[in-house]
Scaffold this active site. Structure first.
Site, PDB file in Angstrom:
ATOM      1  N   THR A 153      78.553 -10.548  24.276  1.00 30.15           N
ATOM      2  CA  THR A 153      78.498 -12.088  24.693  1.00 30.15           C
ATOM      3  C   THR A 153      77.062 -12.510  24.942  1.00 30.15           C
ATOM      4  O   THR A 153      76.268 -11.737  25.375  1.00 30.15           O
ATOM      5  CB  THR A 153      79.299 -12.260  26.008  1.00 30.15           C
ATOM      6  OG1 THR A 153      78.942 -13.578  26.372  1.00 30.15           O
ATOM      7  CG2 THR A 153      78.700 -11.498  27.187  1.00 30.15           C
TER       8      THR A 153
ATOM      9  N   GLU B 240      84.554 -11.422  28.161  1.00 26.97           N
ATOM     10  CA  GLU B 240      84.635  -9.971  29.341  1.00 26.97           C
ATOM     11  C   GLU B 240      85.984  -9.984  29.714  1.00 26.97           C
ATOM     12  O   GLU B 240      86.381  -9.076  30.267  1.00 26.97           O
ATOM     13  CB  GLU B 240      83.734 -10.315  30.616  1.00 26.97           C
ATOM     14  CG  GLU B 240      82.335 -10.313  30.528  1.00 26.97           C
ATOM     15  CD  GLU B 240      81.470 -11.644  30.028  1.00 26.97           C
ATOM     16  OE1 GLU B 240      82.211 -12.407  29.323  1.00 26.97           O
ATOM     17  OE2 GLU B 240      80.280 -11.599  30.235  1.00 26.97           O
TER      18      GLU B 240
ATOM     19  N   LYS C  89      77.072 -24.503  26.779  1.00 26.79           N
ATOM     20  CA  LYS C  89      78.048 -24.429  25.721  1.00 26.79           C
ATOM     21  C   LYS C  89      77.964 -25.459  24.731  1.00 26.79           C
ATOM     22  O   LYS C  89      78.740 -26.578  25.012  1.00 26.79           O
ATOM     23  CB  LYS C  89      79.357 -23.537  26.169  1.00 26.79           C
ATOM     24  CG  LYS C  89      79.897 -22.807  25.130  1.00 26.79           C
ATOM     25  CD  LYS C  89      81.248 -22.006  25.617  1.00 26.79           C
ATOM     26  CE  LYS C  89      81.568 -20.808  24.837  1.00 26.79           C
ATOM     27  NZ  LYS C  89      82.734 -20.409  25.223  1.00 26.79           N
TER      28      LYS C  89
ATOM     29  N   TRP D 232      76.175 -20.783  22.547  1.00 27.97           N
ATOM     30  CA  TRP D 232      75.338 -20.629  23.740  1.00 27.97           C
ATOM     31  C   TRP D 232      74.238 -21.039  23.526  1.00 27.97           C
ATOM     32  O   TRP D 232      73.302 -20.618  22.848  1.00 27.97           O
ATOM     33  CB  TRP D 232      75.517 -19.174  24.430  1.00 27.97           C
ATOM     34  CG  TRP D 232      76.901 -18.905  25.059  1.00 27.97           C
ATOM     35  CD1 TRP D 232      77.832 -17.931  24.768  1.00 27.97           C
ATOM     36  CD2 TRP D 232      77.647 -19.337  26.183  1.00 27.97           C
ATOM     37  NE1 TRP D 232      78.932 -17.740  25.330  1.00 27.97           N
ATOM     38  CE2 TRP D 232      78.626 -18.913  26.266  1.00 27.97           C
ATOM     39  CE3 TRP D 232      77.211 -20.264  27.178  1.00 27.97           C
ATOM     40  CZ2 TRP D 232      79.685 -19.049  27.314  1.00 27.97           C
ATOM     41  CZ3 TRP D 232      78.172 -20.846  28.188  1.00 27.97           C
ATOM     42  CH2 TRP D 232      79.527 -19.992  28.313  1.00 27.97           C
TER      43      TRP D 232
END
Ligand code: AMP
Length: 527
Positions: free
Chosen positions: A173, A316, A426, A431
């Site tokens: 991520t 996650e 975002k 991101w």
């Protein structure tokens, strides 16, 4: 009861046994189309496992992919897990220094890639010393072609067994400050997550479902759809290009009932239909996640007769945490009330638990009263415990993972996100680091302090806005600041606006208080 190790190989064995002829359609980047089925994916996955072992790979080794959505990518989801390997789906939209970091950090041994990403591979090859083998999914020009490579094997192969807690996939991520962080999914966590994903209150899959996932296979395991789809024996339609005209045509031609993507994908589809003067495809269900689904989007899909499943989750969390769908009082609600409810992020699916805690005192658990907002925490069997190669666990002492999101939990369990504590923005599903933008901005001689926050944007969900306090006695324009940032950050990171302010609010510990800043500019509009 009998022993039945929860391994991914059971998923593909089941699909091939119970839905052997259910089709998997791919529209390739060059416009051509191929068809296989679950029996074909099973056969090719076995050949792929053999081919990986023939390269000298061993259990636990990592195989990277740099690829869009297609049947060969799907084969590799099962072929890598089938030989005990770990598939690392890389996001080709990452910056090259991030791609360098993640491939080296994961120590990938093989790189499977689409010909469209040949230029990235050419630039990165020397920076990826651990990668010893390159296989191209759709061309044999610069590396062995996938079909030839697996075609050399006979498919007569027993899946490599092992513990259900072994890893089978890793996703990084970048929605974090600092380097991207790796989250390893296990065979067991993947299966549990996919089983929960089948529920009527989640993806509502049955063997009659025809799913076109627009969410990329490189983003958070494509929300677990390939595994859940294999369990239900659904028909998949993949598009290796993200063009609304292609998606629309495929949806009509292939009888697509379900689709899933971030809000910008749906917006692009609306715009396409408006330009062409045509209706949206008659979808049964649309899953929207990754960013908040706006009101107009929900309204339009619902008016189209499409059930909107607004989902929240993270890399996650494998990623599904909550999904919105009809609740017990649904039939009594007016259209407006249904839309308002669907704008919230839905309810936890079985297996995960949510709680909110005080932002300043995380030991204080807050009530689920529909009013109090706090830091959102989650726990469950498919939620990260420790990032890959990290020295410490990423959870509290009592096992909760702090999401960096801020929200309200309603008495019926519905989650409503209101803010974010993590310093990232975002935009269109990707991101942007607000900290990096701030650090770059303070390098300008006229800038005393800078704070970057994401503001709602009709097309990109959020875009960065930079708030700047000028040094006393200096003067500079917003254009000069933007110009100054141009060679320091990627073009799509550049703030949509630079606003000059007299002061920036701070917390008691002296940190910039984005919360106060957002509150001060609550009516700010972009776009
Ligand atoms: P990623 O790991 O890149 O999938 O990003 C996860 C983050 O995306 C979450 O922590 C949220 O900040 C954001 N997010 C995901 N789904 C939603 C949603 N439905 N509404 C608002 N934000 C969301």
């Amino acid at each position: 009861m009998q022993d039945w190790s929860m391994r991914i190989s059971h998923v593909i064995d089941h699909a091939a046994r119970e839905a052997p002829n259910r089709e998997i359609v791919t529209r390739w980047a060059d416009g051509s189309e191929t068809r296989t089925d679950w029996a074909g994916v099973h056969r090719d996955a076995k050949k792929m496992s053999q081919a990986l072992l023939a390269l000298g790979l061993k259990k636990g080794d990592k195989v990277a992919s740099l690829a869009m959505n297609h049947a060969r990518h799907l084969v590799s989801w099962f072929g890598v897990a089938g030989m005990g390997g770990v598939l690392h789906t890389c996001n080709p939209r990452l910056f090259e220094d991030q791609l360098e970091y993640i491939v080296n950090h994961a120590e990938d041994r093989v790189m499977l890639y689409d010909a469209a990403f040949q230029p990235i591979v050419d630039r990165m090859r020397d920076k990826w010393p651990t990668v010893k083998h390159y296989i191209c999914f759709d061309s044999g020009e610069h590396a062995p072609a996938f079909e030839d490579w697996i075609g050399a094997q006979d498919g007569d192969f027993e899946w490599v067994g092992g513990d259900e807690r072994d890893p089978c996939m890793i996703c990084y991520t970048s929605g974090t400050t600092g380097n991207p962080k790796g989250v390893q999914y296990e065979h067991r966590s993947t299966i549990l997550h996919a089983v929960s994903g089948l529920q009527p209150s989640t993806f509502n899959f049955s063997s009659s479902s025809v799913m076109l996932p627009v969410v990329p296979m490189f983003h958070a395991a494509s929300w677990g759809l390939p595994y859940a789809g294999a369990m239900a024996g659904i028909k998949f339609v993949f598009a290796a290009v993200n063009d609304p005209a292609v998606l629309h045509e495929l949806m009509l031609k292939e009888g697509v009932t379900d689709s899933a993507g971030v809000p910008t994908v749906w917006l692009a589809h609306f715009q396409y239909c408006d330009r062409e003067g045509i209706d949206l495809p008659p979808l049964r269900a649309a899953t929207i996640g990754g960013s908040a689904a706006p009101r107009f989007m929900i309204e339009r899909l619902m008016k189209n007769g499409t059930r909107v499943q607004h989902a929240w989750g993270m890399t996650e969390t494998s990623p599904i945490g909550t999904v919105g769908g009809p609740t017990h009082e649904w039939d009594q609600l007016s259209f407006e009330e249904k839309v308002t409810k669907t704008m919230k992020q839905g309810r936890p699916i079985f297996g995960v638990e949510l709680r909110i805690v005080d932002l300043d005192d995380p030991t204080k658990v807050l009530p689920r009263d529909g009013e109090t907002s706090g830091a959102l925490q989650i726990r469950g069997p498919w939620v990260v415990k420790r990032y890959f190669k990290a020295e410490h666990d990423a959870v509290t002492e009592d096992g909760w993972f702090d999401t960096g999101d801020v929200g309200i939990i309603h008495p019926d369990g519905t989650l409503q996100l209101t803010d974010r504590t993590k310093d990232v923005i975002k935009s269109g599903g990707e991101w942007i680091s607000s900290v990096e933008l701030e650090n770059a901005a303070v390098g300008h001689p006229a800038v005393a302090e800078a704070a970057c926050v994401g503001m709602p944007h009709p097309k990109w969900d959020e875009r960065p806005v930079l708030f700047v306090v000028r040094k006393e006695g200096t003067d500079c324009s917003s254009e000069e600041i933007t110009e100054f940032l141009t060679d320091k950050v990627a073009k799509w990171w550049l703030p949509d606006a630079v606003e000059f302010v007299d002061d920036i609010p701070h917390t008691a510990t002296g940190k910039i208080s984005k919360k106060d800043l957002r509150e001060r500019f609550a009516d700010y509009t972009l776009g």
